[in-house]
Write a protein that holds these residues in place. Structure first.
Motif, PDB file in Angstrom:
ATOM      1  N   ALA A  49       0.836  -1.212   0.000  1.00 18.50           N
ATOM      2  CA  ALA A  49       0.000   0.000   0.000  1.00 18.50           C
ATOM      3  C   ALA A  49       0.866   1.256   0.000  1.00 18.50           C
ATOM      4  O   ALA A  49       0.541   2.239  -0.682  1.00 18.50           O
ATOM      5  CB  ALA A  49      -0.937  -0.010   1.200  1.00 18.50           C
ATOM      6  N   THR A  50       1.962   1.236   0.728  1.00 15.97           N
ATOM      7  CA  THR A  50       2.856   2.398   0.785  1.00 15.97           C
ATOM      8  C   THR A  50       3.501   2.678  -0.568  1.00 15.97           C
ATOM      9  O   THR A  50       3.560   3.832  -1.007  1.00 15.97           O
ATOM     10  CB  THR A  50       3.932   2.183   1.867  1.00 15.97           C
ATOM     11  OG1 THR A  50       3.291   1.983   3.129  1.00 15.97           O
ATOM     12  CG2 THR A  50       4.880   3.371   1.941  1.00 15.97           C
ATOM     13  N   HIS A  53       1.025   4.261  -2.758  1.00 16.73           N
ATOM     14  CA  HIS A  53       0.798   5.677  -2.417  1.00 16.73           C
ATOM     15  C   HIS A  53       1.954   6.565  -2.876  1.00 16.73           C
ATOM     16  O   HIS A  53       1.724   7.711  -3.270  1.00 16.73           O
ATOM     17  CB  HIS A  53       0.543   5.820  -0.921  1.00 16.73           C
ATOM     18  CG  HIS A  53      -0.780   5.278  -0.511  1.00 16.73           C
ATOM     19  ND1 HIS A  53      -0.925   4.282   0.414  1.00 16.73           N
ATOM     20  CD2 HIS A  53      -2.035   5.578  -0.937  1.00 16.73           C
ATOM     21  CE1 HIS A  53      -2.210   3.996   0.562  1.00 16.73           C
ATOM     22  NE2 HIS A  53      -2.896   4.764  -0.261  1.00 16.73           N
ATOM     23  N   LEU A  56       1.319   7.116  -6.397  1.00 16.54           N
ATOM     24  CA  LEU A  56       0.233   8.086  -6.528  1.00 16.54           C
ATOM     25  C   LEU A  56       0.757   9.514  -6.414  1.00 16.54           C
ATOM     26  O   LEU A  56       0.414  10.385  -7.228  1.00 16.54           O
ATOM     27  CB  LEU A  56      -0.838   7.837  -5.468  1.00 16.54           C
ATOM     28  CG  LEU A  56      -1.967   8.867  -5.371  1.00 16.54           C
ATOM     29  CD1 LEU A  56      -2.803   8.871  -6.645  1.00 16.54           C
ATOM     30  CD2 LEU A  56      -2.828   8.593  -4.158  1.00 16.54           C
ATOM     31  N   VAL A  57       1.592   9.766  -5.429  1.00 19.37           N
ATOM     32  CA  VAL A  57       2.164  11.112  -5.256  1.00 19.37           C
ATOM     33  C   VAL A  57       2.994  11.493  -6.476  1.00 19.37           C
ATOM     34  O   VAL A  57       2.875  12.614  -6.992  1.00 19.37           O
ATOM     35  CB  VAL A  57       2.990  11.191  -3.959  1.00 19.37           C
ATOM     36  CG1 VAL A  57       3.777  12.481  -3.891  1.00 19.37           C
ATOM     37  CG2 VAL A  57       2.093  11.035  -2.739  1.00 19.37           C
ATOM     38  N   ILE A 100      -5.615   2.577  -6.879  1.00 14.08           N
ATOM     39  CA  ILE A 100      -4.954   2.830  -5.594  1.00 14.08           C
ATOM     40  C   ILE A 100      -5.976   2.964  -4.473  1.00 14.08           C
ATOM     41  O   ILE A 100      -5.719   2.555  -3.340  1.00 14.08           O
ATOM     42  CB  ILE A 100      -4.005   4.033  -5.705  1.00 14.08           C
ATOM     43  CG1 ILE A 100      -2.850   3.647  -6.627  1.00 14.08           C
ATOM     44  CG2 ILE A 100      -3.500   4.465  -4.338  1.00 14.08           C
ATOM     45  CD1 ILE A 100      -1.834   4.687  -6.895  1.00 14.08           C
ATOM     46  N   THR A 101      -7.148   3.473  -4.788  1.00 11.63           N
ATOM     47  CA  THR A 101      -8.219   3.514  -3.791  1.00 11.63           C
ATOM     48  C   THR A 101      -8.620   2.099  -3.390  1.00 11.63           C
ATOM     49  O   THR A 101      -8.821   1.811  -2.199  1.00 11.63           O
ATOM     50  CB  THR A 101      -9.444   4.279  -4.334  1.00 11.63           C
ATOM     51  OG1 THR A 101      -9.039   5.618  -4.666  1.00 11.63           O
ATOM     52  CG2 THR A 101     -10.570   4.315  -3.332  1.00 11.63           C
ATOM     53  N   THR A 104      -5.998   0.724  -1.106  1.00  8.08           N
ATOM     54  CA  THR A 104      -6.120   1.349   0.213  1.00  8.08           C
ATOM     55  C   THR A 104      -7.275   0.746   1.010  1.00  8.08           C
ATOM     56  O   THR A 104      -7.118   0.421   2.188  1.00  8.08           O
ATOM     57  CB  THR A 104      -6.304   2.869   0.065  1.00  8.08           C
ATOM     58  OG1 THR A 104      -5.215   3.390  -0.703  1.00  8.08           O
ATOM     59  CG2 THR A 104      -6.354   3.557   1.410  1.00  8.08           C
TER      60      THR A 104
END
Length: 154
Positions: A49-50, A53, A56-57, A100-101, A104
């Motif tokens: 998950a990290t 993310h 994503l950034v 990504i949602t 999460t």
């Protein structure tokens, strides 16, 4: 800066995919073979998950400075009819946000489950759905719709 960020985003894609596939294999193995959910399994869930993310950034940052996205946003009525521009201006970003949602949500739900089988099952299902969404929206080098190199130089 744009080309460096684009190369980094392209490279991080492989980290996302490999960690997601590893987590999925681990989850199905644990679920179907009724393995105990260990600290290692939890770490894999969290790290996957990290990494997603972080990607994503990088993707949001890239979208903000991208000339393709800028053109799409400022010339929407014309750009929406151009396949490559529409893909990067709307389709890719939307599907990746959804992917990504899903990661999460799956990670958060798995973390809160009370039994090991439920944790593995939740991870397996949610991460598999996310992987399918992500795979469908990557601009693969072999794609007839929109093609980009699999590895970009820095």
């Amino acid at each position: 800066m744009y080309t460096t960020l684009l190369a980094l985003h392209s490279l991080t894609r492989w980290l996302v995919l490999s960690s997601l596939i590893f987590a999925i294999v681990l989850a199905y193995r644990g679920w179907l073979l009724h393995k105990p959910y260990l600290r290692f399994d939890n770490a894999v869930r969290h790290i996957t998950a990290t990494i997603a993310h972080i990607q994503l950034v990088l993707g949001i940052w890239l979208y903000i400075i991208s000339p393709i996205a800028g053109y799409f946003l400022h010339h929407f009525s014309v750009a929406v009819h151009e396949r490559a521009v529409r893909f990067f201006g709307m389709e890719h970003v939307t599907m990746m946000l959804i992917g990504i949602t899903v990661i999460t949500i799956g990670s958060a739900r798995a973390k809160r489950k009370t039994t090991d089988v439920e944790r593995f099952k939740t991870m397996a299902i949610w991460f598999t759905i996310a992987l399918l969404i992500i795979l469908s929206s990557i601009p693969w080098s072999f794609s007839p719709l929109i093609s980009r190199p699999n590895f970009r130089p820095f």
